[in-house]
Design an enzyme around this catalytic site. Structure first.
Site, PDB file in Angstrom:
ATOM      1  N   SER A 144       0.840  -1.200   0.000  1.00  0.00           N
ATOM      2  CA  SER A 144       0.000   0.000   0.000  1.00  0.00           C
ATOM      3  C   SER A 144       0.873   1.248   0.000  1.00  0.00           C
ATOM      4  O   SER A 144       1.935   1.284   0.650  1.00  0.00           O
ATOM      5  CB  SER A 144      -0.905   0.021   1.235  1.00  0.00           C
ATOM      6  OG  SER A 144      -1.559   1.275   1.362  1.00  0.00           O
ATOM      7  N   TYR A 157      -2.836  -1.456   9.862  1.00  0.00           N
ATOM      8  CA  TYR A 157      -2.825  -1.726   8.425  1.00  0.00           C
ATOM      9  C   TYR A 157      -1.511  -1.272   7.782  1.00  0.00           C
ATOM     10  O   TYR A 157      -0.886  -2.011   7.020  1.00  0.00           O
ATOM     11  CB  TYR A 157      -4.004  -1.010   7.765  1.00  0.00           C
ATOM     12  CG  TYR A 157      -4.030  -1.163   6.261  1.00  0.00           C
ATOM     13  CD1 TYR A 157      -4.460  -2.346   5.672  1.00  0.00           C
ATOM     14  CD2 TYR A 157      -3.624  -0.121   5.421  1.00  0.00           C
ATOM     15  CE1 TYR A 157      -4.482  -2.496   4.293  1.00  0.00           C
ATOM     16  CE2 TYR A 157      -3.645  -0.259   4.049  1.00  0.00           C
ATOM     17  CZ  TYR A 157      -4.070  -1.452   3.491  1.00  0.00           C
ATOM     18  OH  TYR A 157      -4.083  -1.598   2.124  1.00  0.00           O
TER      19      TYR A 157
END
Length: 251
Positions: A144, A157
């Site tokens: 990400s 995350y």
């Protein structure tokens, strides 16, 4: 672009980014194993591929379960053949609530790590040796762009996706001599059909305005990079992380 073998596995393939990856790989010529925790979704995407003239099968697996991943590999080889491409896309994100680091429960932290990091590890551990035995394979791990921006509110995350980059680099060094390439893709904030309570339309437009390209990112913006990393065109690329976020974080 050509491919040596024609079977690709996409985890988390039943919705969101995984859905688009499945459809793009099928269009590019791979038979696709659509893997998802929701078997109905996996079969629905496989049905879309077959309706378009491609080859696909839906499979159920919890990637954080070692035995389930082992069974999955056997089922895929039995149903579609030897796997040469693995896209580790399964992850927990859309259901997470934003919050400060001190509001994250240990249970939530562990579950995010179990799926996002351990799940990626287990799939690599299962499929990489099979690719190595064949002398060729491609692994694409989905990280990400939040790793590069340090986005607040998602410490669990962001940490998990940073770990995926480290895993990618170390594994690439280990399996490169056996002909297996391992790379990571780091998407920016991407609009899909999956609803997220933590982001409004206004917030998404604001993020888009901060990118060099000044528009909202969609799943189709990522599929070209995935197909490239899966194909022979990227045979001399390994251990890399390609950031695809429209020019928000320059990496």
């Amino acid at each position: 672009m050509t491919v040596q073998q024609r079977v690709a596995v996409v985890t988390g393939g039943g919705q969101g980014l995984g859905r688009s990856f499945c459809l793009a790989l099928a269009e590019a010529g791979w038979a696709v194993a659509v893997v998802d925790l929701d078997l109905e979704n996996a079969r629905a995407i496989a049905g879309k591929v077959e309706a378009s003239g491609g080859i696909a099968k839906g499979f159920h697996a919890d990637v954080s379960d070692e035995n389930a991943v082992s069974r999955l590999a056997e089922q895929i080889e039995g149903g579609l053949g030897a796997v040469s491409v693995l896209v580790n896309n399964a992850a927990i994100f859309s259901t997470l609530s934003m919050g400060s680091y001190d509001e994250i429960s240990l249970q939530t932290w562990k579950r995010v790590m179990d799926v996002n990091v351990t799940g990626t590890f287990l799939c690599c551990k299962e499929f990489a040796p099979r690719m190595a035995a064949a002398g060729y394979g491609k692994i694409v791990n989905i990280s990400s762009a939040t790793v590069f921006t340090g986005r607040p509110g998602y410490l669990h995350y962001v940490t998990s996706k940073a770990a995926v980059i480290g895993l990618t680099r170390a594994l690439a060094s280990e399996v490169g001599p056996q002909g297996v390439r391992v790379n990571a893709l780091a998407p920016g904030s991407t609009e899909t059909e999956v609803e997220r309570a933590t982001i409004t339309r206004e917030a998404r437009e604001k993020m888009a305005g901060e990118t060099a390209l000044r528009r909202v990112q969609v799943a189709e913006d990522l599929v070209g990079t995935v197909v490239f990393l899966a194909s022979e065109a990227s045979d001399f690329v390994t251990g890399q992380t390609i950031n695809v976020d429209g020019g928000l974080a320059f990496h």
